[in-house]
Structure formats: C-alpha cells, structure tokens
Motif scaffolding. Sequence first.
Motif, mmCIF file in Angstrom:
data_model
loop_
_atom_site.group_PDB
_atom_site.id
_atom_site.type_symbol
_atom_site.label_atom_id
_atom_site.label_comp_id
_atom_site.label_asym_id
_atom_site.label_seq_id
_atom_site.Cartn_x
_atom_site.Cartn_y
_atom_site.Cartn_z
ATOM 1 N N GLY A 166 18.320 26.884 49.675
ATOM 2 C CA GLY A 166 17.925 27.744 50.705
ATOM 3 C C GLY A 166 18.496 27.912 51.948
ATOM 4 N N LEU A 225 17.663 28.923 55.710
ATOM 5 C CA LEU A 225 16.582 29.548 56.887
ATOM 6 C C LEU A 225 17.092 29.634 58.019
ATOM 7 N N GLU A 233 12.443 31.387 62.521
ATOM 8 C CA GLU A 233 11.334 31.507 61.555
ATOM 9 C C GLU A 233 10.216 30.862 62.461
ATOM 10 N N GLU A 260 6.720 29.633 57.674
ATOM 11 C CA GLU A 260 7.939 30.009 56.796
ATOM 12 C C GLU A 260 8.847 28.692 56.449
ATOM 13 N N ALA A 266 9.182 27.157 52.880
ATOM 14 C CA ALA A 266 10.487 27.075 52.187
ATOM 15 C C ALA A 266 10.687 25.618 51.670
ATOM 16 N N ALA A 311 9.164 25.086 48.645
ATOM 17 C CA ALA A 311 9.843 25.656 47.694
ATOM 18 C C ALA A 311 11.251 24.965 47.216
ATOM 19 N N ARG A 329 13.460 25.892 44.213
ATOM 20 C CA ARG A 329 13.251 27.255 44.208
ATOM 21 C C ARG A 329 14.021 27.525 45.833
ATOM 22 N N THR A 330 14.893 28.903 45.706
ATOM 23 C CA THR A 330 15.623 29.533 46.589
ATOM 24 C C THR A 330 14.611 30.307 47.576
ATOM 25 N N THR A 331 14.786 30.015 48.855
ATOM 26 C CA THR A 331 14.129 30.829 49.950
ATOM 27 C C THR A 331 15.165 31.227 50.819
ATOM 28 N N SER A 391 15.799 33.351 54.678
ATOM 29 C CA SER A 391 15.181 34.001 55.764
ATOM 30 C C SER A 391 15.204 35.508 55.594
#
Length: 216
Positions: A111, A113, A117, A121, A125, A128, A133-135, A137
């Motif tokens: 991810g 970020l 943020e 958030e 993230a 995730a 899992r991808t997060t 911004s």
Amino acid sequence: MTPPVRPVRILLCDDHAVVRAGLLALLGGEPDIEVVGEAGSGEEAVALAHRLGPDVVLMDLQLGPGIDGVEATRRIAAGTGTGAGTANVLVLTTYDTDADITRAIEAGATGYLLKAERPEELFAAIRAAAQGRTTLSAPVASRVMARMRNPRPTLTERELDILGQLSQGLGNRDIARALFISEATVKTHLGRIYEKLGVDTRAGAVAVAKEQRLLP
C-alpha cells in the motif's frame, strides 16, 4: 473460550526519530497493533524485518544515506536474507510523485499512504496490509487512475537517475561520474529519454519530466 486475537506486528522505518516516536505513541493506543521494532535506515529495516518477522513494515521513502525506502521495500518483499517469512510493506511518506508511486509499487509495496492522512486511515491501512490487501491514499489512487487512463512514458530506473541528475543542471561528464558509468552510456540513455518524452533537448526533457511529475 475464544482465544485472543494476535495483534498486527509492526516494524517502523523512518530516519527521523521524532516521527518514529510520534508513530509509536499513536499506534500504542490500538490494542490490536503492536510495534515490535524501529529502524532509522533502509539497511536496518531489511535486517530487522528478517530477524523479527513483522506482519507489516511501515516504510518511509527518503531515508538519508544508504539505500532508500524503495530498495528496502524491494529487498523485504523479495525475502532476501534469512528470517521468518516476508512482511507486507506499507509506504508512509510525504512524496506523491508518479515516479515515487511507480517505483514503490513495482518494488512490491502492498500500500501507499501519505503522512497527511488521519490516524483512523493509517490504522485501517495497517490492518489491510497485514491481510495483504492494498490501500492507497485518495490522492495516490487518483494519480494511479489518471496514469492508467493517460499512460505516461515509462522510464527505467537508470533513466530516472539520469533525468534526476539532468534536472540539477549537471553535464554528461558529471552525470557519468555521479552514477559511475561512462559518458557514452549517459549519451545513449539521454537519447532514449528524449525519444520517450518526445523532446530533443535537455531543457525539454526536464520540463516534460516536471510537468508529468516523473521526478522524485
């Protein structure tokens, strides 16, 4: 009786001790997140990731002397060295150029970020990333989508290095010395850069690179 849920184990990597202290205090309030280590350089992050086996490495991109966050991400994602498995890398940075985003994702970051943020958030993230899992911004996601709709020239890492030196006003000889390559190699790369960017001058290449935010 339901067994307790194991907290997400985090390794922090940022070359600023104050930033690490702030993140440590922030994450300390989350019962399902545990900071297991801190690194102030890319090399230290790679070594600690291999030794501690965290679930997530929170990685800054600019780390001062030594390897940067992208190279550290690449080594951690590749699982090079010894240790207990491969951690997911969540980039946490202030940099949002196309070049930074592309390099980090290609290196294997889960991810991306931005430090602007909200804490909520960041927590989401991290959770995730622990699950693979991808997060992204919102500004980063917008840039990725825009690039998919209007593909920009794809420059190699070496071409980006040369373009970065070019933007600082260095001549071919100085670029060659800085990157430990020959002047002939610099000229060859410049020709490819000009072709990809649709320009025929050094100034034109730098202008297009800045317009399209290709430079870190």
